[in-house]
Design an enzyme around this catalytic site. Structure first.
Site, PDB file in Angstrom:
ATOM      1  N   ASP A  11      39.371  24.851  39.417  1.00 32.39           N
ATOM      2  CA  ASP A  11      38.455  25.897  39.908  1.00 32.39           C
ATOM      3  C   ASP A  11      38.359  25.778  41.417  1.00 32.39           C
ATOM      4  O   ASP A  11      38.727  24.741  42.002  1.00 32.39           O
ATOM      5  CB  ASP A  11      37.063  25.743  39.272  1.00 32.39           C
ATOM      6  CG  ASP A  11      36.098  26.836  39.740  1.00 32.39           C
ATOM      7  OD1 ASP A  11      36.517  28.003  39.836  1.00 32.39           O
ATOM      8  OD2 ASP A  11      34.932  26.520  40.046  1.00 32.39           O
ATOM      9  N   SER A  12      37.824  26.820  42.054  1.00 33.32           N
ATOM     10  CA  SER A  12      37.575  26.771  43.493  1.00 33.32           C
ATOM     11  C   SER A  12      36.538  25.706  43.837  1.00 33.32           C
ATOM     12  O   SER A  12      36.380  25.356  44.994  1.00 33.32           O
ATOM     13  CB  SER A  12      37.044  28.131  43.950  1.00 33.32           C
ATOM     14  OG  SER A  12      35.804  28.388  43.320  1.00 33.32           O
ATOM     15  N   TYR A  43      35.988  30.772  47.184  1.00 34.72           N
ATOM     16  CA  TYR A  43      37.257  31.502  47.361  1.00 34.72           C
ATOM     17  C   TYR A  43      36.991  33.017  47.448  1.00 34.72           C
ATOM     18  O   TYR A  43      37.787  33.751  48.022  1.00 34.72           O
ATOM     19  CB  TYR A  43      38.167  31.307  46.139  1.00 34.72           C
ATOM     20  CG  TYR A  43      38.929  30.008  46.042  1.00 34.72           C
ATOM     21  CD1 TYR A  43      38.704  28.927  46.901  1.00 34.72           C
ATOM     22  CD2 TYR A  43      39.918  29.861  45.054  1.00 34.72           C
ATOM     23  CE1 TYR A  43      39.429  27.745  46.758  1.00 34.72           C
ATOM     24  CE2 TYR A  43      40.642  28.684  44.919  1.00 34.72           C
ATOM     25  CZ  TYR A  43      40.393  27.632  45.770  1.00 34.72           C
ATOM     26  OH  TYR A  43      41.114  26.467  45.629  1.00 34.72           O
ATOM     27  N   GLY A  44      35.909  33.443  46.800  1.00 33.44           N
ATOM     28  CA  GLY A  44      35.696  34.862  46.503  1.00 33.44           C
ATOM     29  C   GLY A  44      35.717  35.834  47.659  1.00 33.44           C
ATOM     30  O   GLY A  44      35.966  37.024  47.473  1.00 33.44           O
ATOM     31  N   CYS A  74      38.801  29.834  36.702  1.00 33.62           N
ATOM     32  CA  CYS A  74      38.299  30.556  37.860  1.00 33.62           C
ATOM     33  C   CYS A  74      38.858  31.975  37.784  1.00 33.62           C
ATOM     34  O   CYS A  74      40.083  32.159  37.784  1.00 33.62           O
ATOM     35  CB  CYS A  74      38.788  29.845  39.129  1.00 33.62           C
ATOM     36  SG  CYS A  74      38.338  30.657  40.671  1.00 33.62           S
ATOM     37  N   ASN A  75      37.964  32.945  37.675  1.00 32.83           N
ATOM     38  CA  ASN A  75      38.405  34.343  37.588  1.00 32.83           C
ATOM     39  C   ASN A  75      39.126  34.761  38.859  1.00 32.83           C
ATOM     40  O   ASN A  75      40.099  35.513  38.819  1.00 32.83           O
ATOM     41  CB  ASN A  75      37.198  35.260  37.392  1.00 32.83           C
ATOM     42  CG  ASN A  75      36.488  35.015  36.081  1.00 32.83           C
ATOM     43  OD1 ASN A  75      36.719  35.702  35.102  1.00 32.83           O
ATOM     44  ND2 ASN A  75      35.614  34.019  36.044  1.00 32.83           N
ATOM     45  N   THR A  76      38.652  34.265  39.985  1.00 36.47           N
ATOM     46  CA  THR A  76      39.193  34.656  41.294  1.00 36.47           C
ATOM     47  C   THR A  76      40.623  34.130  41.451  1.00 36.47           C
ATOM     48  O   THR A  76      41.528  34.874  41.836  1.00 36.47           O
ATOM     49  CB  THR A  76      38.281  34.085  42.402  1.00 36.47           C
ATOM     50  OG1 THR A  76      36.929  34.455  42.102  1.00 36.47           O
ATOM     51  CG2 THR A  76      38.646  34.611  43.762  1.00 36.47           C
ATOM     52  N   CYS A 185      32.223  34.975  36.761  1.00 28.86           N
ATOM     53  CA  CYS A 185      32.576  33.881  37.676  1.00 28.86           C
ATOM     54  C   CYS A 185      32.079  32.611  37.007  1.00 28.86           C
ATOM     55  O   CYS A 185      30.963  32.586  36.467  1.00 28.86           O
ATOM     56  CB  CYS A 185      31.885  34.087  39.019  1.00 28.86           C
ATOM     57  SG  CYS A 185      31.918  32.642  40.111  1.00 28.86           S
ATOM     58  N   HIS A 187      30.999  29.901  38.037  1.00 24.07           N
ATOM     59  CA  HIS A 187      29.817  29.237  38.595  1.00 24.07           C
ATOM     60  C   HIS A 187      28.518  29.795  37.975  1.00 24.07           C
ATOM     61  O   HIS A 187      27.489  29.119  37.956  1.00 24.07           O
ATOM     62  CB  HIS A 187      29.739  29.452  40.110  1.00 24.07           C
ATOM     63  CG  HIS A 187      30.660  28.588  40.916  1.00 24.07           C
ATOM     64  ND1 HIS A 187      32.018  28.762  40.938  1.00 24.07           N
ATOM     65  CD2 HIS A 187      30.406  27.525  41.735  1.00 24.07           C
ATOM     66  CE1 HIS A 187      32.570  27.865  41.752  1.00 24.07           C
ATOM     67  NE2 HIS A 187      31.608  27.092  42.244  1.00 24.07           N
TER      68      HIS A 187
HETATM   69  N1  DGL Z   1      34.381  30.116  40.074  1.00 28.68           N
HETATM   70  C1  DGL Z   1      35.145  31.165  40.618  1.00 28.68           C
HETATM   71  C2  DGL Z   1      35.373  32.324  39.660  1.00 28.68           C
HETATM   72  O1  DGL Z   1      35.280  32.187  38.471  1.00 28.68           O
HETATM   73  C3  DGL Z   1      34.889  31.694  41.989  1.00 28.68           C
HETATM   74  C4  DGL Z   1      33.930  31.115  42.930  1.00 28.68           C
HETATM   75  C5  DGL Z   1      34.337  31.264  44.378  1.00 28.68           C
HETATM   76  O2  DGL Z   1      34.075  32.308  45.002  1.00 28.68           O
HETATM   77  O3  DGL Z   1      34.905  30.307  44.866  1.00 28.68           O
HETATM   78  O4  DGL Z   1      35.692  33.414  40.090  1.00 28.68           O
END
Ligand code: DGL
Length: 257
Positions: A11-12, A43-44, A74-76, A185, A187
Site C-alpha cells: 500500500d502507499s 499517493y492520491g 491500494c485502489n490508487t 481507499c 485507509h
Molecule cells: N490506500 C490508498 C488507496 O486505497 C491510497 C492512499 C493514498 O492517497 O496514498 O487508494
C-alpha cells in the site's frame, strides 16, 4: 516449496493493513509480507507517472522477498499500475483493488451512493469504467477525500479535527438520505467510527476487504499456490518510514475497527 513462499501485500502507507486483516482471516496458514510506503504517502494527489513508479518500487521490495503473489492493497496504486505489473510479471498473480461499488448498487434499487476515494482513483479510467457499469441503476456521487490519509498515517482515527474534516466533506450531501458509502481507499475503514458519527446509523458502509480475501483465495487456488501447511502463518511488516511505520502497522493490524 513454492507454496510456502509468502503473499506480498503493498500500500502507499498503512491503509493496506485493513486488507491484510481480512487476508489473515481468510488464509490463516499463509505467510504474508506487508510493505507500506508511508514515507511517500499519500499517493492520491500525485501524478500518474509518480504513482506508477512508486508502485513499481514497492512491488520490487516484495518480489525481493520471493513472494508468490502480490496484492495491491491500494485502489490508487491498482488504478495506476496493475496493467503494467501483470505484463511485467506474467507468472506472478497480481491482485488489485477497486471500490466496492457493485455490492452497494445491488443491495437496493435506485439508491443514493457516495464513493469516497482519492482524487487519482476517481479520475482514473478504471474507476470511470466501473461507474459507467452502474450509473443507470443508482445515483452515484464521487467524493474525493484527500484529507483522510494523513490523519490515518499519524494514527489519528478519531478526533475533533477529523470529525470537522468529515463534516466539510459530507454536510453538502446530508440533506437527503445516503443509502450507502463505498470506502474506496484502504485507509478509510480505520475511520469508520468517525464517518458513522457524521453520516448517521442508517447508511451502510462498504469496503473491499472481504471481496479481496475471497479473490486472493481463489487466485491462489487456481494457480496451485495455496499453502498446504496446517500451521498458523507468519506476518512480516515492512515500512519505508522505518520502525515508526512498522509500529503503526502493527497497531492497526490488531486494533478493533
Ligand atoms: N490506500 C490508498 C488507496 O486505497 C491510497 C492512499 C493514498 O492517497 O496514498 O487508494
Amino acid at each position: 516449496m513454492i507454496t510456502d513462499k509468502p503473499v506480498g501485500v503493498l500500500d502507499s502507507g498503512v491503509g493496506g493493513i485493513s486488507i491484510l486483516r481480512a487476508l489473515v482471516r481468510y488464509l490463516p496458514c499463509e505467510n504474508f509480507v506487508f510493505y507500506g510506503d508511508s514515507a511517500n504517502a499519500p499517493y492520491g494527489d500525485r501524478s500518474e507517472e509518480e504513482i506508477h513508479e512508486l508502485t513499481m518500487n514497492s512491488t520490487s521490495v516484495l518480489l525481493k522477498k520471493d513472494c508468490k503473489a502480490v496484492v495491491l492493497a491500494c485502489n490508487t496504486a491498482t488504478a495506476a499500475a496493475i496493467k503494467d505489473l501483470r505484463q511485467m510479471y506474467p507468472d506472478i498473480p497480481m491482485i488489485g483493488l477497486e471500490p466496492a461499488l457493485k455490492p452497494a448498487v445491488l443491495h437496493k434499487k435506485n439508491s443514493r451512493i457516495i464513493v469516497m476515494a482519492t482524487s487519482f482513483t476517481l479520475k482514473s479510467q478504471k474507476y470511470l469504467d466501473l461507474r459507467n457499469r452502474y450509473v443507470d441503476q443508482a445515483e452515484i456521487i464521487s467524493l474525493p477525500c484527500p484529507g483522510i490519509v494523513p490523519f490515518v498515517e499519524r494514527q489519528e482515527t478519531y478526533s475533533p479535527e477529523l470529525l470537522a474534516y468529515l463534516h466539510t466533506e459530507f454536510d453538502p450531501y446530508l440533506d437527503k438520505k445516503i443509502d450507502g458509502i463505498v470506502l474506496g481507499c484502504t485507509h478509510f475503514p480505520f475511520v469508520k467510527r468517525a464517518i458513522r458519527e457524521v453520516v448517521g446509523p442508517d447508511t451502510i458502509l462498504y469496503d473491499s476487504a472481504d471481496g479481496v480475501g475471497r479473490q486472493v483465495m481463489r487466485q491462489l487456488e487456481s494457480h496451485n499456490l495455496l499453502n498446504t501447511s496446517h500451521v498458523k502463518g507468519t506476518v512480516e511488516l515492512l515500512n519505508s518510514k522505518g520502525p515508526e511505520g512498522v509500529e503503526l502497522c502493527r497497531k492497526l493490524l490488531y486494533q478493533s475497527i
